[in-house]
Design an enzyme around this catalytic site. Structure first.
Site, PDB file in Angstrom:
ATOM      1  N   GLY A 185       0.781  -1.233   0.000  1.00 60.43           N
ATOM      2  CA  GLY A 185       0.000   0.000   0.000  1.00 60.43           C
ATOM      3  C   GLY A 185       0.809   1.278   0.000  1.00 60.43           C
ATOM      4  O   GLY A 185       0.242   2.363   0.089  1.00 60.43           O
ATOM      5  N   HIS A 207       7.398   7.319   5.603  1.00 61.61           N
ATOM      6  CA  HIS A 207       6.463   8.056   6.451  1.00 61.61           C
ATOM      7  C   HIS A 207       5.672   7.073   7.295  1.00 61.61           C
ATOM      8  O   HIS A 207       5.375   5.966   6.860  1.00 61.61           O
ATOM      9  CB  HIS A 207       5.519   8.942   5.631  1.00 61.61           C
ATOM     10  CG  HIS A 207       4.705   8.200   4.616  1.00 61.61           C
ATOM     11  ND1 HIS A 207       5.235   7.738   3.424  1.00 61.61           N
ATOM     12  CD2 HIS A 207       3.402   7.835   4.614  1.00 61.61           C
ATOM     13  CE1 HIS A 207       4.290   7.129   2.729  1.00 61.61           C
ATOM     14  NE2 HIS A 207       3.154   7.173   3.440  1.00 61.61           N
TER      15      HIS A 207
END
Length: 125
Positions: A104, A111
């Protein structure tokens, strides 16, 4: 040697959405900043609190960051905790790193997603 790895890395940084946010060239709702990290609200939140915490230096994913800069990795995780506490979810939040497109990851600049403010089921996804 022209067209080498350094050129590829420079092109990746030049095209990187999060590098643009870190450089203040792309607007974001910033909720925290340190010497090594930047935290900003996700534009498509999946929970009442959904903040992205990224390093200012470009690293493709959390594994790359861990191999290259343990200090920045620790700073990123400290900022995740600070964000959760500032949003009032310090006792119940999730930190998610997506690594690779199959998991994903859509922006290839490391991050963490800090999620909370509602019940979070398990298993995720």
């Amino acid at each position: 040697m022209a067209g080498g790895r350094a050129d590829d890395e420079e092109a990746a940084v030049a095209d990187c959405l999060f590098c643009g946010i870190v450089a203040k060239e792309i607007p974001a709702t910033v909720v925290g900043e340190t010497d090594l990290t930047l935290a900003f609200r996700d534009i498509n939140p999946q929970a009442p609190t959904h903040v992205l915490v990224t390093t200012k230096a470009h690293h493709e994913d959390v594994g790359s960051l861990a191999s290259a800069d343990a200090e920045a990795l620790a700073a990123l995780l400290r900022e995740c905790r600070r964000v959760a506490e500032a949003d009032g979810i310090g006792d119940a939040y999730r930190v998610v790193f997506n690594t690779g497109a199959g998991a994903g990851q859509s922006v290839f600049h490391v991050h963490a997603h800090v999620l909370g403010g509602r019940g979070l089921g398990w298993p995720p996804g």
